[in-house]
Design an enzyme around this catalytic site. Sequence first.
Site, PDB file in Angstrom:
ATOM      1  N   ASP A  12     -14.894 -40.128  26.940  1.00 46.00           N
ATOM      2  CA  ASP A  12     -14.416 -41.379  26.374  1.00 46.00           C
ATOM      3  C   ASP A  12     -15.626 -42.284  26.136  1.00 46.00           C
ATOM      4  O   ASP A  12     -16.721 -42.039  26.670  1.00 46.00           O
ATOM      5  CB  ASP A  12     -13.433 -42.018  27.355  1.00 46.00           C
ATOM      6  CG  ASP A  12     -12.922 -43.363  26.870  1.00 46.00           C
ATOM      7  OD1 ASP A  12     -12.417 -43.430  25.735  1.00 46.00           O
ATOM      8  OD2 ASP A  12     -13.030 -44.337  27.627  1.00 46.00           O
ATOM      9  N   ASP A  14     -15.591 -46.479  25.201  1.00 47.89           N
ATOM     10  CA  ASP A  14     -15.524 -47.830  25.751  1.00 47.89           C
ATOM     11  C   ASP A  14     -15.153 -47.823  27.226  1.00 47.89           C
ATOM     12  O   ASP A  14     -14.128 -47.260  27.620  1.00 47.89           O
ATOM     13  CB  ASP A  14     -14.497 -48.664  24.981  1.00 47.89           C
ATOM     14  CG  ASP A  14     -14.952 -48.989  23.566  1.00 47.89           C
ATOM     15  OD1 ASP A  14     -16.078 -48.624  23.215  1.00 47.89           O
ATOM     16  OD2 ASP A  14     -14.176 -49.624  22.817  1.00 47.89           O
ATOM     17  N   ASP A 200     -11.746 -43.448  31.660  1.00 46.27           N
ATOM     18  CA  ASP A 200     -11.404 -44.555  32.545  1.00 46.27           C
ATOM     19  C   ASP A 200      -9.985 -45.072  32.370  1.00 46.27           C
ATOM     20  O   ASP A 200      -9.552 -45.950  33.109  1.00 46.27           O
ATOM     21  CB  ASP A 200     -12.370 -45.720  32.308  1.00 46.27           C
ATOM     22  CG  ASP A 200     -12.103 -46.417  30.977  1.00 46.27           C
ATOM     23  OD1 ASP A 200     -12.109 -45.732  29.939  1.00 46.27           O
ATOM     24  OD2 ASP A 200     -11.880 -47.640  30.978  1.00 46.27           O
TER      25      ASP A 200
END
Length: 261
Positions: A12, A14, A200
Amino acid sequence: MADFCDLLVFTDLDGTLIDHDTYDFSPAFPALSALKNMSAGLVLASSKTAPEISDLRQKLGVEEWPAIVENGAGLLTPFVQQSPDASQYETVRRVLESLPKDLRSLFLGFGDLSVAQVAQLTGLSHAGAARAKERSFSEPGQWSGTAEQRDAFLAALAQQGVTAQQGGRFLTLSLGTNKVDQMRNLIETYRPRHTIALGDAPNDIAMLEFADLGIVVANPAREPLAPLETENTGGIIRTKKPGPTGWNLAVLEAIDRLART
Protein backbone atom coordinates in the site's frame (compact mmCIF):
# COMPACT_ATOMS: atom_id res chain seq x y z
CA MET A 1 11.15 -9.27 -17.75
CA ALA A 2 11.32 -12.88 -16.62
CA ASP A 3 8.09 -14.41 -15.33
CA PHE A 4 9.79 -15.57 -12.12
CA CYS A 5 11.22 -13.77 -9.10
CA ASP A 6 12.47 -14.95 -5.74
CA LEU A 7 10.59 -12.33 -3.71
CA LEU A 8 7.50 -10.31 -4.64
CA VAL A 9 6.49 -7.45 -2.34
CA PHE A 10 3.02 -5.89 -2.47
CA THR A 11 2.66 -2.55 -0.74
CA ASP A 12 0.00 0.00 0.00
CA LEU A 13 1.12 3.61 -0.39
CA ASP A 14 -0.54 6.31 1.75
CA GLY A 15 0.25 5.71 5.42
CA THR A 16 2.43 2.73 4.52
CA LEU A 17 5.30 3.32 2.07
CA ILE A 18 4.38 7.02 1.89
CA ASP A 19 3.94 9.29 4.90
CA HIS A 20 0.25 9.95 5.58
CA ASP A 21 0.69 13.74 5.83
CA THR A 22 3.80 14.70 3.83
CA TYR A 23 3.71 12.02 1.07
CA ASP A 24 7.45 11.52 1.66
CA PHE A 25 8.96 8.07 1.16
CA SER A 26 12.66 8.87 1.64
CA PRO A 27 12.93 6.98 5.00
CA ALA A 28 12.29 3.78 3.02
CA PHE A 29 15.28 4.25 0.69
CA PRO A 30 17.55 1.64 2.41
CA ALA A 31 14.94 -1.13 2.08
CA LEU A 32 14.01 -0.05 -1.45
CA SER A 33 17.69 -0.27 -2.40
CA ALA A 34 18.01 -3.69 -0.78
CA LEU A 35 15.02 -5.00 -2.75
CA LYS A 36 16.49 -3.61 -5.96
CA ASN A 37 19.88 -5.23 -5.27
CA MET A 38 18.28 -8.66 -4.82
CA SER A 39 16.07 -8.24 -7.93
CA ALA A 40 12.93 -8.52 -5.85
CA GLY A 41 9.66 -7.35 -7.35
CA LEU A 42 7.85 -4.38 -5.85
CA VAL A 43 4.16 -4.06 -6.72
CA LEU A 44 2.51 -0.81 -5.64
CA ALA A 45 -1.09 -1.44 -4.54
CA SER A 46 -3.18 1.61 -3.80
CA SER A 47 -6.41 3.51 -4.29
CA LYS A 48 -4.39 5.94 -6.40
CA THR A 49 -5.06 6.28 -10.12
CA ALA A 50 -2.89 5.01 -12.96
CA PRO A 51 -1.35 8.47 -13.62
CA GLU A 52 -0.56 8.91 -9.92
CA ILE A 53 0.98 5.48 -9.53
CA SER A 54 2.84 5.74 -12.83
CA ASP A 55 4.56 8.87 -11.52
CA LEU A 56 5.43 7.20 -8.20
CA ARG A 57 6.55 4.01 -9.89
CA GLN A 58 9.01 6.04 -11.96
CA LYS A 59 10.32 7.91 -8.90
CA LEU A 60 10.78 4.60 -7.05
CA GLY A 61 12.54 3.01 -10.02
CA VAL A 62 10.14 0.07 -10.32
CA GLU A 63 8.58 0.76 -13.73
CA GLU A 64 9.35 -2.80 -14.82
CA TRP A 65 6.77 -4.16 -12.32
CA PRO A 66 2.99 -4.00 -12.64
CA ALA A 67 0.99 -1.90 -10.19
CA ILE A 68 -2.43 -2.42 -8.63
CA VAL A 69 -4.46 0.77 -9.05
CA GLU A 70 -7.71 2.16 -7.64
CA ASN A 71 -7.93 -0.35 -4.77
CA GLY A 72 -7.51 -3.31 -7.08
CA ALA A 73 -10.21 -2.29 -9.55
CA GLY A 74 -7.50 -2.08 -12.21
CA LEU A 75 -3.96 -3.18 -13.06
CA LEU A 76 -1.26 -1.00 -14.60
CA THR A 77 1.13 -3.06 -16.70
CA PRO A 78 4.91 -2.46 -16.70
CA PHE A 79 6.10 0.75 -18.37
CA VAL A 80 2.51 1.85 -19.19
CA GLN A 81 1.41 5.22 -17.81
CA GLN A 82 -2.36 5.27 -18.26
CA SER A 83 -5.31 2.85 -18.04
CA PRO A 84 -7.00 2.20 -21.40
CA ASP A 85 -10.45 3.74 -20.76
CA ALA A 86 -12.80 5.05 -18.10
CA SER A 87 -15.91 3.00 -18.86
CA GLN A 88 -15.98 1.30 -15.45
CA TYR A 89 -15.67 4.64 -13.67
CA GLU A 90 -18.51 6.06 -15.74
CA THR A 91 -20.66 3.05 -14.77
CA VAL A 92 -19.94 3.59 -11.08
CA ARG A 93 -20.85 7.25 -11.37
CA ARG A 94 -24.12 6.46 -13.17
CA VAL A 95 -25.10 4.03 -10.42
CA LEU A 96 -24.18 6.59 -7.77
CA GLU A 97 -26.34 9.27 -9.40
CA SER A 98 -29.29 6.84 -9.58
CA LEU A 99 -29.49 6.47 -5.79
CA PRO A 100 -32.18 8.18 -3.71
CA LYS A 101 -31.17 11.77 -2.99
CA ASP A 102 -31.21 11.28 0.78
CA LEU A 103 -28.45 8.68 0.44
CA ARG A 104 -26.59 10.19 -2.53
CA SER A 105 -26.16 13.51 -0.72
CA LEU A 106 -24.19 11.84 2.08
CA PHE A 107 -21.34 10.70 -0.19
CA LEU A 108 -18.93 13.31 -1.57
CA GLY A 109 -16.87 11.72 -4.33
CA PHE A 110 -13.88 13.00 -6.28
CA GLY A 111 -16.19 13.35 -9.29
CA ASP A 112 -18.24 15.87 -7.29
CA LEU A 113 -15.20 18.05 -6.61
CA SER A 114 -13.01 20.42 -8.56
CA VAL A 115 -9.25 19.90 -8.79
CA ALA A 116 -8.78 22.65 -6.19
CA GLN A 117 -11.22 20.95 -3.81
CA VAL A 118 -9.48 17.57 -4.19
CA ALA A 119 -6.16 19.28 -3.47
CA GLN A 120 -7.61 20.84 -0.31
CA LEU A 121 -9.16 17.54 0.82
CA THR A 122 -6.06 15.41 0.23
CA GLY A 123 -3.15 17.81 0.71
CA LEU A 124 -1.95 17.05 -2.83
CA SER A 125 -0.51 19.66 -5.14
CA HIS A 126 -2.77 21.01 -7.90
CA ALA A 127 -1.04 18.71 -10.42
CA GLY A 128 -1.30 15.76 -8.06
CA ALA A 129 -5.00 16.41 -7.47
CA ALA A 130 -5.58 16.57 -11.22
CA ARG A 131 -3.97 13.13 -11.58
CA ALA A 132 -6.12 11.85 -8.71
CA LYS A 133 -9.24 12.85 -10.64
CA GLU A 134 -8.15 10.95 -13.78
CA ARG A 135 -10.06 7.84 -12.72
CA SER A 136 -10.75 4.73 -14.79
CA PHE A 137 -12.26 2.23 -12.37
CA SER A 138 -13.39 3.56 -8.99
CA GLU A 139 -14.76 6.53 -7.07
CA PRO A 140 -13.28 7.46 -3.68
CA GLY A 141 -15.18 9.78 -1.40
CA GLN A 142 -16.09 10.85 2.10
CA TRP A 143 -19.13 9.49 3.90
CA SER A 144 -20.96 11.93 6.19
CA GLY A 145 -24.01 9.93 7.30
CA THR A 146 -24.74 7.54 10.14
CA ALA A 147 -23.74 3.88 10.24
CA GLU A 148 -27.36 2.92 9.53
CA GLN A 149 -27.51 5.23 6.51
CA ARG A 150 -24.18 3.84 5.33
CA ASP A 151 -25.60 0.31 5.40
CA ALA A 152 -28.57 1.46 3.32
CA PHE A 153 -26.22 3.26 0.90
CA LEU A 154 -24.04 0.17 0.43
CA ALA A 155 -27.08 -2.09 -0.01
CA ALA A 156 -28.49 0.20 -2.70
CA LEU A 157 -25.15 0.18 -4.51
CA ALA A 158 -24.82 -3.61 -4.23
CA GLN A 159 -28.18 -4.09 -5.91
CA GLN A 160 -26.61 -2.53 -9.01
CA GLY A 161 -23.27 -4.35 -8.82
CA VAL A 162 -21.19 -1.67 -7.08
CA THR A 163 -19.15 -2.58 -4.00
CA ALA A 164 -17.27 -0.43 -1.48
CA GLN A 165 -13.92 -0.71 0.30
CA GLN A 166 -12.85 1.40 3.27
CA GLY A 167 -9.30 2.70 2.93
CA GLY A 168 -7.17 4.82 5.21
CA ARG A 169 -8.79 8.03 3.99
CA PHE A 170 -11.77 7.30 1.78
CA LEU A 171 -14.65 4.96 1.07
CA THR A 172 -14.03 3.76 -2.50
CA LEU A 173 -16.74 2.46 -4.84
CA SER A 174 -16.01 0.07 -7.72
CA LEU A 175 -17.37 -2.85 -9.72
CA GLY A 176 -15.82 -5.37 -7.36
CA THR A 177 -12.23 -6.41 -8.07
CA ASN A 178 -9.95 -5.79 -5.09
CA LYS A 179 -6.25 -5.77 -4.22
CA VAL A 180 -6.02 -9.45 -3.35
CA ASP A 181 -7.70 -10.49 -6.62
CA GLN A 182 -4.94 -8.72 -8.56
CA MET A 183 -2.33 -10.06 -6.13
CA ARG A 184 -3.38 -13.67 -6.82
CA ASN A 185 -3.08 -13.13 -10.58
CA LEU A 186 0.38 -11.59 -10.27
CA ILE A 187 1.60 -14.42 -8.04
CA GLU A 188 0.46 -16.89 -10.72
CA THR A 189 2.35 -14.87 -13.33
CA TYR A 190 5.66 -14.30 -11.49
CA ARG A 191 5.68 -17.46 -9.32
CA PRO A 192 7.73 -16.01 -6.45
CA ARG A 193 9.23 -18.25 -3.78
CA HIS A 194 8.23 -15.73 -1.12
CA THR A 195 5.63 -12.95 -0.86
CA ILE A 196 5.38 -10.00 1.51
CA ALA A 197 2.47 -7.56 1.78
CA LEU A 198 2.39 -4.28 3.67
CA GLY A 199 -0.59 -2.07 4.52
CA ASP A 200 -2.38 -0.09 7.18
CA ALA A 201 -6.10 -0.04 6.35
CA PRO A 202 -9.12 -2.37 6.20
CA ASN A 203 -8.86 -2.66 2.41
CA ASP A 204 -5.36 -4.15 2.89
CA ILE A 205 -6.42 -7.01 5.18
CA ALA A 206 -7.06 -9.65 2.50
CA MET A 207 -3.72 -8.83 0.88
CA LEU A 208 -1.90 -9.04 4.22
CA GLU A 209 -3.48 -12.40 5.02
CA PHE A 210 -2.76 -13.87 1.59
CA ALA A 211 0.98 -13.13 1.66
CA ASP A 212 3.57 -15.41 3.24
CA LEU A 213 4.30 -12.50 5.56
CA GLY A 214 1.86 -9.65 6.17
CA ILE A 215 3.12 -6.45 7.76
CA VAL A 216 0.68 -4.00 9.34
CA VAL A 217 2.36 -0.59 9.24
CA ALA A 218 1.52 1.71 12.14
CA ASN A 219 -0.49 4.78 11.17
CA PRO A 220 -1.22 7.19 14.05
CA ALA A 221 -3.69 9.07 11.82
CA ARG A 222 -6.23 6.22 11.91
CA GLU A 223 -7.59 3.56 14.23
CA PRO A 224 -5.29 0.50 14.23
CA LEU A 225 -6.54 -2.64 12.56
CA ALA A 226 -8.12 -5.21 14.86
CA PRO A 227 -6.03 -8.35 15.54
CA LEU A 228 -5.80 -10.47 12.39
CA GLU A 229 -6.12 -14.22 12.09
CA THR A 230 -2.47 -15.26 11.67
CA GLU A 231 -0.86 -12.73 14.02
CA ASN A 232 -0.52 -15.27 16.82
CA THR A 233 1.49 -17.61 14.55
CA GLY A 234 3.79 -14.92 13.13
CA GLY A 235 2.19 -14.82 9.70
CA ILE A 236 1.34 -11.17 10.29
CA ILE A 237 3.45 -8.71 12.26
CA ARG A 238 3.07 -5.02 13.16
CA THR A 239 5.57 -2.20 13.03
CA LYS A 240 6.14 0.08 15.97
CA LYS A 241 7.31 2.97 13.79
CA PRO A 242 4.80 4.57 11.40
CA GLY A 243 4.78 5.03 7.63
CA PRO A 244 7.94 4.73 5.56
CA THR A 245 10.17 4.50 8.66
CA GLY A 246 8.28 1.44 9.89
CA TRP A 247 8.09 0.08 6.32
CA ASN A 248 11.86 0.36 5.95
CA LEU A 249 12.69 -1.42 9.20
CA ALA A 250 10.15 -4.19 8.63
CA VAL A 251 11.25 -4.93 5.06
CA LEU A 252 14.94 -4.99 6.01
CA GLU A 253 14.13 -7.38 8.88
CA ALA A 254 12.05 -9.59 6.55
CA ILE A 255 14.85 -9.70 3.98
CA ASP A 256 17.29 -10.70 6.71
CA ARG A 257 14.88 -13.41 7.87
CA LEU A 258 14.52 -14.80 4.34
CA ALA A 259 18.31 -14.83 3.91
CA ARG A 260 18.55 -17.16 6.89
CA THR A 261 16.00 -19.68 5.57
